[in-house]
Design an enzyme around this catalytic site. Structure first.
Site, PDB file in Angstrom:
ATOM      1  N   LYS A 158     -46.209 -58.471 -51.809  1.00 50.34           N
ATOM      2  CA  LYS A 158     -45.647 -58.682 -50.470  1.00 50.34           C
ATOM      3  C   LYS A 158     -44.124 -58.578 -50.503  1.00 50.34           C
ATOM      4  O   LYS A 158     -43.513 -57.901 -49.666  1.00 50.34           O
ATOM      5  CB  LYS A 158     -46.090 -60.053 -49.921  1.00 50.34           C
ATOM      6  CG  LYS A 158     -47.583 -60.096 -49.614  1.00 50.34           C
ATOM      7  CD  LYS A 158     -48.083 -61.472 -49.214  1.00 50.34           C
ATOM      8  CE  LYS A 158     -49.600 -61.416 -49.021  1.00 50.34           C
ATOM      9  NZ  LYS A 158     -50.188 -62.679 -48.585  1.00 50.34           N
ATOM     10  N   GLN A 165     -49.007 -69.017 -49.201  1.00 54.01           N
ATOM     11  CA  GLN A 165     -50.108 -68.310 -49.863  1.00 54.01           C
ATOM     12  C   GLN A 165     -51.241 -69.277 -50.210  1.00 54.01           C
ATOM     13  O   GLN A 165     -51.016 -70.348 -50.761  1.00 54.01           O
ATOM     14  CB  GLN A 165     -49.562 -67.613 -51.132  1.00 54.01           C
ATOM     15  CG  GLN A 165     -50.558 -66.702 -51.830  1.00 54.01           C
ATOM     16  CD  GLN A 165     -50.850 -65.404 -51.074  1.00 54.01           C
ATOM     17  OE1 GLN A 165     -50.117 -65.001 -50.168  1.00 54.01           O
ATOM     18  NE2 GLN A 165     -51.932 -64.740 -51.429  1.00 54.01           N
ATOM     19  N   ASP A 176     -49.269 -64.859 -40.705  1.00 55.42           N
ATOM     20  CA  ASP A 176     -50.612 -64.759 -41.272  1.00 55.42           C
ATOM     21  C   ASP A 176     -51.685 -64.815 -40.176  1.00 55.42           C
ATOM     22  O   ASP A 176     -52.840 -64.458 -40.417  1.00 55.42           O
ATOM     23  CB  ASP A 176     -50.873 -65.947 -42.216  1.00 55.42           C
ATOM     24  CG  ASP A 176     -50.772 -65.560 -43.681  1.00 55.42           C
ATOM     25  OD1 ASP A 176     -50.954 -64.368 -43.988  1.00 55.42           O
ATOM     26  OD2 ASP A 176     -50.522 -66.458 -44.499  1.00 55.42           O
TER      27      ASP A 176
HETATM   28  N1  L34 Z   1     -51.742 -67.269 -46.759  1.00 60.78           N
HETATM   29  N2  L34 Z   1     -53.169 -66.420 -48.340  1.00 60.78           N
HETATM   30  C1  L34 Z   1     -52.423 -66.232 -47.243  1.00 60.78           C
HETATM   31  N3  L34 Z   1     -52.334 -65.026 -46.607  1.00 60.78           N
HETATM   32  C2  L34 Z   1     -53.019 -63.952 -47.083  1.00 60.78           C
HETATM   33  O1  L34 Z   1     -52.992 -62.790 -46.430  1.00 60.78           O
HETATM   34  C3  L34 Z   1     -53.786 -64.110 -48.237  1.00 60.78           C
HETATM   35  N4  L34 Z   1     -54.449 -63.040 -48.821  1.00 60.78           N
HETATM   36  C4  L34 Z   1     -55.739 -63.271 -49.469  1.00 60.78           C
HETATM   37  C5  L34 Z   1     -55.555 -64.478 -50.424  1.00 60.78           C
HETATM   38  N5  L34 Z   1     -54.718 -65.528 -49.897  1.00 60.78           N
HETATM   39  C6  L34 Z   1     -53.870 -65.366 -48.831  1.00 60.78           C
HETATM   40  C7  L34 Z   1     -53.798 -62.044 -49.474  1.00 60.78           C
HETATM   41  O2  L34 Z   1     -52.591 -61.870 -49.394  1.00 60.78           O
HETATM   42  C8  L34 Z   1     -55.961 -61.968 -50.194  1.00 60.78           C
HETATM   43  N6  L34 Z   1     -54.664 -61.309 -50.210  1.00 60.78           N
HETATM   44  C9  L34 Z   1     -54.340 -60.129 -50.916  1.00 60.78           C
HETATM   45  C10 L34 Z   1     -53.076 -59.569 -50.908  1.00 60.78           C
HETATM   46  C11 L34 Z   1     -52.771 -58.421 -51.624  1.00 60.78           C
HETATM   47  C12 L34 Z   1     -53.738 -57.812 -52.367  1.00 60.78           C
HETATM   48  C13 L34 Z   1     -55.012 -58.349 -52.383  1.00 60.78           C
HETATM   49  C14 L34 Z   1     -55.301 -59.496 -51.666  1.00 60.78           C
HETATM   50  C15 L34 Z   1     -53.382 -56.604 -53.145  1.00 60.78           C
HETATM   51  O3  L34 Z   1     -52.226 -56.230 -53.198  1.00 60.78           O
HETATM   52  N7  L34 Z   1     -54.346 -55.952 -53.827  1.00 60.78           N
HETATM   53  C16 L34 Z   1     -54.096 -54.770 -54.611  1.00 60.78           C
HETATM   54  C17 L34 Z   1     -53.847 -55.084 -56.073  1.00 60.78           C
HETATM   55  C18 L34 Z   1     -54.711 -56.158 -56.666  1.00 60.78           C
HETATM   56  C19 L34 Z   1     -54.386 -56.528 -58.110  1.00 60.78           C
HETATM   57  O4  L34 Z   1     -53.749 -55.734 -58.823  1.00 60.78           O
HETATM   58  O5  L34 Z   1     -54.804 -57.629 -58.537  1.00 60.78           O
HETATM   59  C20 L34 Z   1     -55.295 -53.827 -54.432  1.00 60.78           C
HETATM   60  O6  L34 Z   1     -55.128 -52.644 -54.697  1.00 60.78           O
HETATM   61  O7  L34 Z   1     -56.353 -54.287 -53.998  1.00 60.78           O
END
Ligand code: L34
Length: 291
Positions: free
Chosen positions: A52, A96, A119
């Site tokens: 982020k 988060q 969010d």
């Molecule tokens: N407050 N908590 C709050 N807001 C959110 O919007 C979230 N979420 C979920 C978990 N907790 C939260 C996220 O940010 C899930 N989530 C999230 C954010 C980013 C990615 C996955 C989930 C992400 O960048 N995924 C990439 C890389 C994953 C890795 O390398 O581990 C992907 O390609 O899926």
């Protein structure tokens, strides 16, 4: 089969956001600024929050990361939330999740000013979303809506099955896809741990959205030929052959489904990057005072 490239689409949207921020800067307007609160050392949360903050930099947004130790008290978190609510420079912020067990997530969410709740987790925003009023939409469902829209996947009149009823994905996803609009106008079924004969539901789905957190539980026999499959799961599965000791797996058996479905999101590189970009879209809205 079309692989729905969330990562590529997120990159494209970030370029669009950057152009918009450049224009705001030239015009002497307010540069969007996101703050993120990360409590403790949860490894997955650290990756997500890092993504982020990095994305903010790529788009020319301001960003501030507040890290608190795992032992921080609920009062410490509430105090920081209060500061961020009052800080004029910060347009929007997130705490988060998950938080350490001794901190009440509901209490923290309720303490966030709905106008800064990028969010979209505060009951005011959830309520406004449900009524179709201007609001911040929760990042993951909104990212999926954006993906469906840009890939021109028809939802009007389609059978959508959502697996999982969480507050942050399953429930808002069902609201957005069933409401009047485009994407929208779908007939939505939510399935969960008490659903009887899950396969009977999933096999009817034109669009299947899996958000349950069980690695590769959606197998080829559960889906209809030609369905569109959106995989929200990001599960860490032990894997000694990898240097880091795990691999990422979705809720869907991608290899098993790829010859049967018409389009599918991969993990990683699917929904995750779209979640991040939709948070940025909300922050830009916040800086313009749209909600
Ligand atoms: N407050 N908590 C709050 N807001 C959110 O919007 C979230 N979420 C979920 C978990 N907790 C939260 C996220 O940010 C899930 N989530 C999230 C954010 C980013 C990615 C996955 C989930 C992400 O960048 N995924 C990439 C890389 C994953 C890795 O390398 O581990 C992907 O390609 O899926």
């Amino acid at each position: 089969m079309i692989v729905i490239d969330g990562k590529g689409l997120a990159k494209k949207i970030k370029e669009e956001l950057k152009l918009e921020v450049d224009a705001i800067r030239s015009a002497g307007g307010k540069i969007p600024h996101l703050a993120a609160v990360l409590v403790g050392e949860d490894p997955a949360s650290q990756v997500y929050v890092r993504n982020k903050v990095r994305s903010c930099e790529q788009c020319g947004f301001g960003s501030t990361l507040h890290r608190l130790p795992a032992e921080a008290t609920e009062a410490d978190v509430l105090e920081l939330v209060d500061q961020l609510n009052r800080n004029q420079e910060i347009d929007g912020f997130i705490v988060q999740l998950p938080l350490p067990k001794h901190i009440n997530e509901e209490k923290v969410t309720l303490a966030i000013d709905p106008k800064k709740d990028v969010d979209g987790f505060h009951p005011v925003n959830i309520g406004r979303m449900t009524l179709g009023l201007p609001c911040y939409l929760p990042a993951t469902p909104n990212g999926i809506m954006e993906m469906l829209s840009r890939y021109e996947i028809e939802t009007n009149g389609k059978e959508v099955v959502v697996l999982g009823r969480s507050n942050i994905v399953g429930t808002p996803m069902s609201v957005l896809l069933s409401r009047k609009g485009n994407p929208g106008n779908a007939t939505v079924t939510i399935c969960h741990s008490r659903t009887k004969d899950l396969e009977a539901h999933t096999r009817r789905a034109d669009i299947l959205i899996a958000a349950i957190g069980i690695p590769e539980m959606v197998t080829a026999d559960m889906v209809k030929e030609g369905a569109v499959v959106i995989d929200v799961g990001i599960n860490r599965v032990d894997d000694d052959s990898r240097e880091r000791g795990y691999r990422l797996a979705g809720d869907v058996d991608f290899a098993g489904l790829k010859n049967k479905v018409s389009a599918m999101t991969p993990v990683p590189g699917g929904v995750g990057p779209m979640t991040v970009v939709s948070l940025l879209m909300n922050t830009l809205k916040a800086s313009k005072g749209i909600v």
